[in-house]
Design a protein around this motif. Structure first.
Motif, PDB file in Angstrom:
ATOM      1  N   UNK A  34      40.824  49.265  36.642  1.00  0.00           N
ATOM      2  CA  UNK A  34      41.255  47.932  37.153  1.00  0.00           C
ATOM      3  C   UNK A  34      41.084  47.574  38.449  1.00  0.00           C
ATOM      4  N   UNK A  35      41.847  48.360  39.018  1.00  0.00           N
ATOM      5  CA  UNK A  35      41.699  48.108  40.537  1.00  0.00           C
ATOM      6  C   UNK A  35      40.248  48.262  41.072  1.00  0.00           C
ATOM      7  N   UNK A  36      39.430  49.260  40.632  1.00  0.00           N
ATOM      8  CA  UNK A  36      38.036  49.353  41.100  1.00  0.00           C
ATOM      9  C   UNK A  36      37.469  48.265  40.993  1.00  0.00           C
ATOM     10  N   UNK A  37      37.649  47.731  39.733  1.00  0.00           N
ATOM     11  CA  UNK A  37      36.864  46.357  39.291  1.00  0.00           C
ATOM     12  C   UNK A  37      37.227  45.294  40.199  1.00  0.00           C
ATOM     13  N   UNK A  38      38.584  45.111  40.296  1.00  0.00           N
ATOM     14  CA  UNK A  38      38.847  44.029  41.334  1.00  0.00           C
ATOM     15  C   UNK A  38      38.596  44.337  42.818  1.00  0.00           C
ATOM     16  N   UNK A  39      38.392  45.520  43.267  1.00  0.00           N
ATOM     17  CA  UNK A  39      37.897  45.769  44.767  1.00  0.00           C
ATOM     18  C   UNK A  39      36.432  45.325  44.571  1.00  0.00           C
ATOM     19  N   UNK A  40      35.618  45.837  43.573  1.00  0.00           N
ATOM     20  CA  UNK A  40      34.230  45.195  43.627  1.00  0.00           C
ATOM     21  C   UNK A  40      34.110  43.822  43.639  1.00  0.00           C
TER      22      UNK A  40
END
Lengths: 292, 211
Positions: A34-40
């Motif tokens: 989830x965080x990776x997606x938000x970071x992107x």
């Protein structure tokens, strides 16, 4: 703790963490899709904020950058890496180290002897640095090709098999794996290619002086410990080691990687196990080596 | 180990080298992805095209953060050479090339700001300077994109509350940590973190709806 790290998402996306916090958050990212997606997606937001600030650079800057780039070897590709491997992006790049923010040469690996795919005449206006015709060079030597050994022919077949089985699965970018396949085939089919056993599963190294490259391919390669990858080294006559690409076996233990490098002055090719992303200099004993 | 040879590997997916028409954000972004991939394979001409496409953003961002023209140009040079050097480490699954490059630029600029003199001193000395270089007329396409992007960003920022705007200003544009921001505003750290995140979410949502 985890929840706390999670809350660093916003500050991370705008570069508002100190080094320790950033490292903690990046470890968290490895485990949090989830965080990776938000970071992107936040990366797109901050990129838009940045682009709105654009200012035309002075003309000289272009020449300065091209000149500096022409003298700067590129890092070798990380081959067959995992989605979260080492230096996949700014996320894990050692750019944020405090204390040496200014200098490229503060990068741990910038001082290494030129790596694979160095540049020639990059700033040259004649633009002959990129010569697609070079790719067809081996075909001009068809006569010499006939004399190539059965061993190499076998290696070529193995290369095809490994491409079919291993590569397509581990690479997100089909263009990259196709490029790798072509490169390895070019090396394996070069008129002067010769193959040597490498004691790492059932692995061969195919070397071509003419192509200024070597390829590593094989099967049954054991998986290194978690967080570690194999890395190739070119051992020079004076004992220095030139860093090569890192690589990982596929699910079935197939490996394939290659390196473009001038082999003059090299006396061996070695393999070590290094932390993900590779090292500028070996941090462990050579586990397999072939003399050139 | 003197002379080595560059060998570029090309797939059939070569991006167009000259854009004759204005691009929308998505196709521009895809073009940057492709140029960076070619750069990773040692393609010097792709790198030149990439330079032309991103150098103004890299320089402008650095200038906005460090507020010093010479320093910003130094940073831009370092960042762009770093893009060349590290191109092979770009991983599209983690984000776009545009975001990757500008994140490198932002981090480098912020590092410089943090390691140099205090903000207040810098601002006293230099003020907010943001002049455009008269030497070089912008490429028409770049200018059109830039104007579009600026208008889009202004419209997005208008969606934010004053406090969220301030949070983005202090952290992203001025390079302060979220701790410094909390201290400066006299608010709890959790509040500071939330303001930054909420601001980003609002901008993202505003731009997603629009596109």
């Amino acid at each position: 703790m985890n929840e706390d790290v999670h809350s660093l998402l916003g500050p991370y996306a705008v570069g508002a963490l100190d080094d320790a916090e950033r490292e903690a958050f990046e470890r968290h990212l490895d485990a949090c899709a989830d965080c990776r997606e938000d970071v992107a997606s936040f990366g797109e937001v901050t990129a838009s904020l940045a682009e709105a600030e654009a200012v035309a650079p002075p003309v000289e800057l272009r020449a300065r950058v091209m000149d500096a780039a022409a003298r700067t070897p590129q890092l070798p590709p990380i081959v067959g890496d995992l989605p979260d491997a080492g230096e996949a992006g700014p996320r894990l790049a050692p750019l944020g180290r405090q204390g040496h923010p200014s200098a490229l040469d503060s990068q741990p690996d910038a001082s290494v002897t030129p790596l694979s795919r160095p540049v020639r005449g990059m700033a040259d206006e004649t633009s002959d640095a990129v010569d697609p015709n070079q790719e067809s060079r081996p075909r001009e030597h068809a006569r010499a090709r006939r004399s190539r050994s059965l061993l190499v022919a076998a290696a070529s077949v193995l290369a095809l098999a490994a491409v079919g089985l291993g590569w397509g699965l581990s690479q997100d970018d089909p263009g990259d794996s196709l490029a790798m396949e072509r490169e390895v085939m070019m090396i394996a089919s070069a008129p002067d290619a010769h193959s040597m056993d490498l004691d790492l599963g059932s692995t061969h190294i195919v070397v071509s002086d003419r192509m200024e490259a070597f390829a590593v391919m094989g099967t049954s390669t054991p998986m290194p410990d978690k967080g570690m990858e194999y890395q190739l080294w070119l051992v020079m006559e004076d004992g220095t080691k030139v860093a090569g690409p890192t690589f990982m076996p596929g699910d079935d233990g197939e490996v394939m990687t290659m390196m473009h490098v001038d082999l003059a002055g090299a006396m061996a090719i070695g393999v070590t196990i290094e932390p993900e992303g590779g090292s500028a200099a070996p941090t462990s004993e050579v586990i397999a080596e072939v003399a050139l | 180990m003197a002379e080595r040879h560059l060998r570029a590997v090309r797939g059939g997916d070569e991006p167009s080298r000259t854009a004759a028409r204005p691009e929308d954000g998505a196709s521009r972004s895809a073009r940057l992805d492709a140029l960076l991939s070619l750069t990773a394979r040692g393609d010097a001409r792709a790198f030149e095209d990439l330079y032309d496409a991103v150098s103004a953003s890299v320089l402008g961002l650095a200038l906005r953060v460090v507020r010093d023209r010479d320093m910003a140009e130094d940073i831009a040079q370092e960042v762009l050479v770093e893009v060349w050097r590290r191109a092979s480490r770009f991983d599209r699954s983690q984000g776009t090339a545009r975001s990757w490059i500008l994140t490198i630029a932002h981090r480098r600029a912020v590092d410089r700001v943090r390691s140099e003199q205090a903000h207040s001193e810098r601002l006293r000395q230099h003020g907010a300077q943001h002049e455009v270089d008269p030497d070089r007329p912008d490429h028409v396409v770049d200018t059109m994109h830039r104007e579009w992007e600026s208008a889009r960003v202004r419209a997005g920022l208008a969606h934010l509350t004053e406090r969220q705007r301030e949070a983005i200003e202090l952290t992203f544009y001025q390079g302060r940590t979220h701790r410094e921001m909390a201290q400066l505003l006299g608010i709890p750290l959790g509040t500071a973190k939330a303001r930054v995140r909420d601001g980003l979410i609002k901008l993202r949502d505003a731009w997603e709806v629009e596109s």
